[in-house]
Design a protein around this motif. Structure first.
Motif, mmCIF file in Angstrom:
data_model
loop_
_atom_site.group_PDB
_atom_site.id
_atom_site.type_symbol
_atom_site.label_atom_id
_atom_site.label_comp_id
_atom_site.label_asym_id
_atom_site.label_seq_id
_atom_site.Cartn_x
_atom_site.Cartn_y
_atom_site.Cartn_z
ATOM 1 N N GLY A 1 17.441 8.304 -3.019
ATOM 2 C CA GLY A 1 17.305 7.007 -2.373
ATOM 3 C C GLY A 1 15.888 6.505 -2.280
ATOM 4 N N GLY A 2 14.925 7.290 -2.761
ATOM 5 C CA GLY A 2 13.528 6.889 -2.703
ATOM 6 C C GLY A 2 13.066 6.229 -3.987
ATOM 7 N N PHE A 3 11.774 6.071 -4.135
ATOM 8 C CA PHE A 3 11.204 5.456 -5.335
ATOM 9 C C PHE A 3 9.822 6.036 -5.578
ATOM 10 C CE2 PHE A 3 10.140 2.882 -1.656
ATOM 11 C CZ PHE A 3 8.773 2.687 -1.788
ATOM 12 N N GLY A 4 9.423 6.051 -6.837
ATOM 13 C CA GLY A 4 8.087 6.509 -7.190
ATOM 14 C C GLY A 4 7.075 5.395 -7.032
ATOM 15 N N GLY A 5 5.849 5.768 -6.787
ATOM 16 C CA GLY A 5 4.783 4.786 -6.648
ATOM 17 C C GLY A 5 3.974 4.644 -7.913
ATOM 18 N N TYR A 6 2.800 4.040 -7.780
ATOM 19 C CA TYR A 6 1.924 3.804 -8.919
ATOM 20 C C TYR A 6 0.705 4.722 -8.924
ATOM 21 C CZ TYR A 6 4.548 -0.593 -9.330
ATOM 22 O OH TYR A 6 5.538 -1.542 -9.463
ATOM 23 N N TYR B 1 0.805 -1.224 0.000
ATOM 24 C CA TYR B 1 0.000 0.000 0.000
ATOM 25 C C TYR B 1 0.837 1.272 0.000
ATOM 26 C CZ TYR B 1 -4.152 -2.843 0.625
ATOM 27 O OH TYR B 1 -5.165 -3.748 0.435
ATOM 28 N N ALA B 2 1.903 1.322 0.809
ATOM 29 C CA ALA B 2 2.730 2.530 0.845
ATOM 30 C C ALA B 2 3.288 2.841 -0.541
ATOM 31 C CB ALA B 2 3.869 2.364 1.858
ATOM 32 N N GLY B 3 3.688 1.794 -1.274
ATOM 33 C CA GLY B 3 4.261 1.994 -2.597
ATOM 34 C C GLY B 3 3.246 2.170 -3.695
ATOM 35 N N PHE B 4 2.213 1.329 -3.699
ATOM 36 C CA PHE B 4 1.223 1.388 -4.759
ATOM 37 C C PHE B 4 0.433 2.692 -4.727
ATOM 38 C CE2 PHE B 4 0.397 -2.941 -6.757
ATOM 39 C CZ PHE B 4 1.664 -3.419 -6.478
ATOM 40 N N PHE B 5 0.163 3.220 -3.524
ATOM 41 C CA PHE B 5 -0.653 4.426 -3.420
ATOM 42 C C PHE B 5 0.147 5.710 -3.630
ATOM 43 C CE2 PHE B 5 -3.919 2.282 -0.366
ATOM 44 C CZ PHE B 5 -4.433 1.573 -1.439
ATOM 45 N N LYS B 6 1.438 5.628 -3.452
ATOM 46 C CA LYS B 6 2.282 6.809 -3.599
ATOM 47 C C LYS B 6 2.213 7.340 -5.039
ATOM 48 C CE LYS B 6 6.357 6.479 -1.765
ATOM 49 N NZ LYS B 6 7.805 6.188 -1.548
ATOM 50 N N PRO B 7 2.203 8.666 -5.222
ATOM 51 C CA PRO B 7 2.205 9.204 -6.589
ATOM 52 C C PRO B 7 3.441 8.757 -7.361
ATOM 53 C CG PRO B 7 1.720 10.925 -4.988
ATOM 54 C CD PRO B 7 2.144 9.722 -4.203
ATOM 55 N N SER B 8 3.311 8.703 -8.650
ATOM 56 C CA SER B 8 4.451 8.325 -9.486
ATOM 57 C C SER B 8 5.468 9.457 -9.540
ATOM 58 C CB SER B 8 3.986 7.988 -10.904
ATOM 59 O OG SER B 8 3.673 9.176 -11.613
ATOM 60 N N ALA B 9 6.646 9.132 -10.043
ATOM 61 C CA ALA B 9 7.705 10.131 -10.160
ATOM 62 C C ALA B 9 7.331 11.242 -11.131
ATOM 63 C CB ALA B 9 9.001 9.458 -10.603
ATOM 64 N N LEU B 10 6.365 10.996 -12.009
ATOM 65 C CA LEU B 10 5.912 12.020 -12.943
ATOM 66 C C LEU B 10 5.021 13.056 -12.261
ATOM 67 C CD1 LEU B 10 5.000 9.746 -16.000
ATOM 68 C CD2 LEU B 10 7.086 11.100 -15.651
ATOM 69 N N VAL B 11 4.491 12.687 -11.101
ATOM 70 C CA VAL B 11 3.588 13.578 -10.367
ATOM 71 C C VAL B 11 4.316 14.319 -9.253
ATOM 72 C CG1 VAL B 11 1.541 13.646 -8.884
ATOM 73 C CG2 VAL B 11 1.593 12.139 -10.877
ATOM 74 N N MET B 12 5.210 13.621 -8.574
ATOM 75 C CA MET B 12 5.904 14.203 -7.424
ATOM 76 C C MET B 12 7.364 13.770 -7.457
ATOM 77 S SD MET B 12 4.687 14.058 -3.431
ATOM 78 C CE MET B 12 5.133 12.340 -3.173
ATOM 79 N N PRO B 13 8.293 14.693 -7.344
ATOM 80 C CA PRO B 13 9.721 14.333 -7.402
ATOM 81 C C PRO B 13 10.075 13.282 -6.355
ATOM 82 C CG PRO B 13 9.439 16.715 -7.484
ATOM 83 C CD PRO B 13 8.092 16.143 -7.167
#
Length: 488
Positions: free
Chosen positions: A299-304, A283-295
């Motif tokens: 060391g982090g990662f974009g979500g879906y 959930y933390a990863g899937f719900f997180k905005p993608s890198a296209l939406v939020m920088p």
């Protein structure tokens, strides 16, 4: 057994299952008697049931696909798009009996039901400690009840398989009525209540307890409009002294607070800090905005960006309601193509390595739920009941940073009609349990799914038959005794 081993330490032979349909090939690898020789074997069989709860096909992804997408809380489109056809079909009510998510949700539930039935067949005759035997049987009944409770609310009457599937005989089973399914759910939860311990030693925290069984009884009774029974069970939990509200809403979801204070039953997840974690929450990863939406920070990662939150949900919070910013992330710097830049925010794990490595547990029942269900049940029986208002206001006060026992300007107005109180309960539950797998069930039991979806997006065609999901097409093919729900 510690929390980590509750998830991980499960012999491969117990976890191994056929990839074929449950009704075609029995889960026979779990059924040989030599798998139930001692207490450790019995515990491993029960642990396999918990492991299944945490899979993507039940609570780790699909539960929110079913419970939030396809409600007024989340909607794809308007610049927030997905290539996942199954998720989109749930969202836009274009799902059919052939939809993969419809089948997989059904199939994995029945696969886990068979695990419970196998344990319920073999554990009673084992020569093991009687208290542990009671616990294992209580856990099996609890999980079977939970599986059937999900199925009957989503599909209506379903086949009630109450014995272990170990041969190819008798695999064609007709649907039972919804009433019969609810009766079985209550029977299972009642057995669990009578046999599970109230608390565990630290090594077993996370397992189902007597309180968890009582909480699920409250839910089942309320869904079935058995208001007196719901109120009685809720009152018992409230008077047990085992549960209370966290002082602030945000504390409920801090990873360090898992299985404490307000928690009654959670699906257990653990971050490992590495790739390939099969025990982490998505959930933390899937719900997180993608890198296209939020920088993405170093060391982090974009979500879906899954479960994209609706403006209707974001704007439903009153000024000062602290739940809004815990539940929803607003990204004002999102690309202009995104009309409603709102995302699920409540599942945060800064230590997660990737989208599948979250350490956030997923709530099935917590104390705030008991208070609001108690308020609802009381008011259904006795409109204007002061105790109903008090229980409701305990939850609402916390949302505005007020201690639960201190009267507040945010308290619910007294003297509401039955309809007004129901609407207040539905709204409060929407805000309190946002993205915790409750919204669709609440809309269904209050007869509001079609109405609220029409308010959210009139272009989404929601018809009367959508209150139930279709029986999966593959199941109809292999089991001629099954019948399809009306409209599919």
């Amino acid at each position: 057994m510690n929390l980590k081993s509750l998830i991980i330490v499960i012999p491969a032979m117990v976890l191994a299952v056929s990839c074929a349909k449950l009704e075609q090939i029995p889960d026979g690898i779990n059924t040989t008697e030599n798998l139930f020789r001692n207490e450790r074997d019995a515990e491993a069989a029960v642990n396999a049931m918990y492991s299944s709860l945490g899979s993507h096909d039940i609570y780790n992804q699909f539960n929110e696909t079913v419970q939030s997408q396809g409600t007024d809380d989340a909607e794809w489109g308007f610049g927030r798009n997905t290539g996942n056809a199954d998720k989109l079909s749930m969202d836009k009510f274009t799902f059919t009996a052939a939809s993969e998510v419809i089948y997989r949700y059904w199939e994995v539930h029945y696969r886990n039901i068979n695990r419970t039935n196998i344990a319920l067949k073999y554990v009673p005759g084992m020569d093991i400690n009687e208290e542990k035997k009671k616990q294992f049987l209580g856990e099996a009944h609890f999980i079977r009840g939970l599986m059937y409770f999900n199925l009957v609310r989503l599909y209506g009457g379903v086949p009630l398989v109450l014995t272990a599937t170990e041969t190819l005989d008798g695999l064609e089973i007709a649907r039972s009525s919804a009433d019969a399914a609810f009766e079985q759910v209550i029977t299972d939860f009642q057995f669990a209540k009578d046999n599970l311990p109230e608390i565990y030693e630290s090594r077993d925290i996370g397992r189902a307890t007597k309180g968890a069984a009582r909480a699920m009884l409250v839910k089942a009774y309320l869904y079935n409009k058995q208001f007196q029974e719901a109120a009685d069970e809720a009152r018992g939990l409230m008077e047990s002294g085992l549960y209370s509200l966290w002082p602030t809403y945000g504390e409920v979801f801090e990873i360090s607070n898992k299985n404490k204070t307000e928690s009654i039953f959670e699906i257990q997840y653990m971050s490992m800090g590495t790739a390939g974690n099969s025990n982490g929450s998505s959930y933390a990863g899937f719900f997180k905005p993608s890198a296209l939406v939020m920088p993405v920070p170093p060391g982090g990662f974009g979500g879906y960006g899954d479960n994209p939150v609706t403006r209707s949900h974001y704007e439903a919070y009153s000024p000062g309601d602290q739940r809004r910013d815990v539940n929803v992330l607003y990204v004002p710097t999102a690309p202009a193509s995104i009309r409603d830049p709102f995302y699920v925010n409540k599942y945060q794990d800064p230590d997660a390595f990737d989208v599948n490595d979250g350490g956030n547990n997923y709530f099935i029942a917590r104390y705030a739920d008991i208070l609001l269900m108690y308020a609802e049940a009381l008011h259904e029986m006795s409109p204007g009941n002061a105790a109903a208002y008090d229980a409701f206001n305990q939850v609402r006060r916390r949302a505005f940073g007020v201690p639960p026992t201190v009267p507040s300007p945010h308290d619910l107005t007294t003297g509401l009609t039955q309809t007004q109180f129901r609407d207040s309960i539905l709204l409060e539950r929407r805000l309190e349990f946002a993205f915790e797998g409750q919204r669709r069930y609440d809309l269904l039991r209050m007869g509001k799914l079609k109405e609220m979806m029409n308010v959210q997006d009139p272009t989404v065609l929601v018809e009367d038959h959508h209150v139930l999901l279709p029986i999966p097409q593959d199941e109809l093919i292999i089991n001629p005794l099954l019948t399809q729900n009306t409209g599919y």
